[in-house]
Write a protein that holds these residues in place. Sequence first.
Motif, PDB file in Angstrom:
ATOM      1  N   THR A 136     -63.489  63.052 122.960  1.00  0.00           N
ATOM      2  CA  THR A 136     -63.650  62.236 124.163  1.00  0.00           C
ATOM      3  C   THR A 136     -63.127  63.072 125.328  1.00  0.00           C
ATOM      4  N   TYR A 137     -63.845  63.064 126.419  1.00  0.00           N
ATOM      5  CA  TYR A 137     -63.348  63.787 127.590  1.00  0.00           C
ATOM      6  C   TYR A 137     -61.935  63.310 127.902  1.00  0.00           C
ATOM      7  N   GLU A 138     -61.056  64.258 128.193  1.00  0.00           N
ATOM      8  CA  GLU A 138     -59.629  63.960 128.361  1.00  0.00           C
ATOM      9  C   GLU A 138     -59.357  62.870 129.400  1.00  0.00           C
ATOM     10  N   LYS A 139     -60.106  62.853 130.474  1.00  0.00           N
ATOM     11  CA  LYS A 139     -59.851  61.843 131.505  1.00  0.00           C
ATOM     12  C   LYS A 139     -60.153  60.428 131.021  1.00  0.00           C
ATOM     13  N   TRP A 140     -60.852  60.306 129.874  1.00  0.00           N
ATOM     14  CA  TRP A 140     -61.192  59.001 129.324  1.00  0.00           C
ATOM     15  C   TRP A 140     -60.349  58.650 128.104  1.00  0.00           C
ATOM     16  N   HIS A 141     -59.382  59.526 127.744  1.00  0.00           N
ATOM     17  CA  HIS A 141     -58.482  59.209 126.620  1.00  0.00           C
ATOM     18  C   HIS A 141     -57.742  57.908 126.915  1.00  0.00           C
ATOM     19  N   GLY A 142     -57.510  57.122 125.880  1.00  0.00           N
ATOM     20  CA  GLY A 142     -56.750  55.890 126.025  1.00  0.00           C
ATOM     21  C   GLY A 142     -57.570  54.689 126.461  1.00  0.00           C
ATOM     22  N   ASN A 143     -58.877  54.872 126.626  1.00  0.00           N
ATOM     23  CA  ASN A 143     -59.757  53.780 127.037  1.00  0.00           C
ATOM     24  C   ASN A 143     -60.522  53.157 125.869  1.00  0.00           C
ATOM     25  N   GLY A 144     -60.258  53.611 124.652  1.00  0.00           N
ATOM     26  CA  GLY A 144     -60.878  53.017 123.471  1.00  0.00           C
ATOM     27  C   GLY A 144     -62.233  53.576 123.090  1.00  0.00           C
ATOM     28  N   TYR A 145     -62.707  54.604 123.783  1.00  0.00           N
ATOM     29  CA  TYR A 145     -64.033  55.137 123.476  1.00  0.00           C
ATOM     30  C   TYR A 145     -64.101  55.761 122.081  1.00  0.00           C
ATOM     31  N   GLY A 146     -63.093  56.522 121.701  1.00  0.00           N
ATOM     32  CA  GLY A 146     -63.081  57.120 120.366  1.00  0.00           C
ATOM     33  C   GLY A 146     -63.067  56.058 119.283  1.00  0.00           C
ATOM     34  N   SER A 147     -62.265  55.020 119.468  1.00  0.00           N
ATOM     35  CA  SER A 147     -62.194  53.934 118.482  1.00  0.00           C
ATOM     36  C   SER A 147     -63.517  53.173 118.400  1.00  0.00           C
ATOM     37  N   LYS A 148     -64.171  52.954 119.534  1.00  0.00           N
ATOM     38  CA  LYS A 148     -65.469  52.264 119.527  1.00  0.00           C
ATOM     39  C   LYS A 148     -66.523  53.107 118.812  1.00  0.00           C
ATOM     40  N   GLY A 150     -72.160  57.172 131.765  1.00  0.00           N
ATOM     41  CA  GLY A 150     -72.106  58.613 131.553  1.00  0.00           C
ATOM     42  C   GLY A 150     -71.519  58.895 130.181  1.00  0.00           C
ATOM     43  N   LEU A 151     -71.664  60.125 129.717  1.00  0.00           N
ATOM     44  CA  LEU A 151     -71.158  60.531 128.404  1.00  0.00           C
ATOM     45  C   LEU A 151     -69.633  60.450 128.375  1.00  0.00           C
ATOM     46  N   LYS A 152     -69.098  59.794 127.367  1.00  0.00           N
ATOM     47  CA  LYS A 152     -67.650  59.665 127.222  1.00  0.00           C
ATOM     48  C   LYS A 152     -67.136  60.325 125.945  1.00  0.00           C
ATOM     49  N   SER A 153     -67.891  60.162 124.832  1.00  0.00           N
ATOM     50  CA  SER A 153     -67.379  60.587 123.535  1.00  0.00           C
ATOM     51  C   SER A 153     -68.534  60.996 122.627  1.00  0.00           C
ATOM     52  N   ILE A 154     -68.217  61.860 121.654  1.00  0.00           N
ATOM     53  CA  ILE A 154     -69.238  62.372 120.728  1.00  0.00           C
ATOM     54  C   ILE A 154     -68.611  62.566 119.360  1.00  0.00           C
ATOM     55  N   CYS A 155     -69.421  62.497 118.297  1.00  0.00           N
ATOM     56  CA  CYS A 155     -68.917  62.802 116.957  1.00  0.00           C
ATOM     57  C   CYS A 155     -70.026  63.380 116.092  1.00  0.00           C
ATOM     58  N   VAL A 156     -69.614  64.075 115.027  1.00  0.00           N
ATOM     59  CA  VAL A 156     -70.524  64.635 114.030  1.00  0.00           C
ATOM     60  C   VAL A 156     -69.994  64.249 112.664  1.00  0.00           C
TER      61      VAL A 156
END
Length: 148
Positions: free
Chosen positions: A66-78, A44-50
């Motif tokens: 990144t959806y708040e419930k997924w913060h700290g899971n490394g999605y933004g860094s990936k 499912g969708l976790k993170s987005i950028c422009v």
Amino acid sequence: MKITKIEDKDKISFMELLLLADEDLKMIEKYLYRGEMFALYDGGLKSICVVTQESDDVCELKNIATYEKWHGNGYGSKLLDHIFSHYKGRYVTMLVGTGDVPWILQFYQKNGFRISHRIKDFFTDNYGQPMYDDGVQLVDMVYLSKIL
């Protein structure tokens, strides 16, 4: 995990997530269609950028959320790792502007950005209502840069 480039006709469908990082629809509309959008999916969708082109050798990360419930899971860094690779060789420097909030600045610094400069009163001058993050009113825009 999969990262996909989003076509212009589909960008508006991600507005809910974009608004988590930039609460002003009019500000998002200023960069949304002149930038490239990437979405990270992991069941499912976790993170987005422009990312927008600012000059021949500079691009700017205008929004990453990144959806708040997924913060700290490394999605933004990936997602950042992906766009660093995508833009390396195309641009020399990537900029990002953000509020003066410690956890956000730490996130960018952990991902290789360094503080560059500030634009005094950016949030109070450019947003119709006060902006807050973690209970702190945003006033100045802090710019960070990363050599790609």
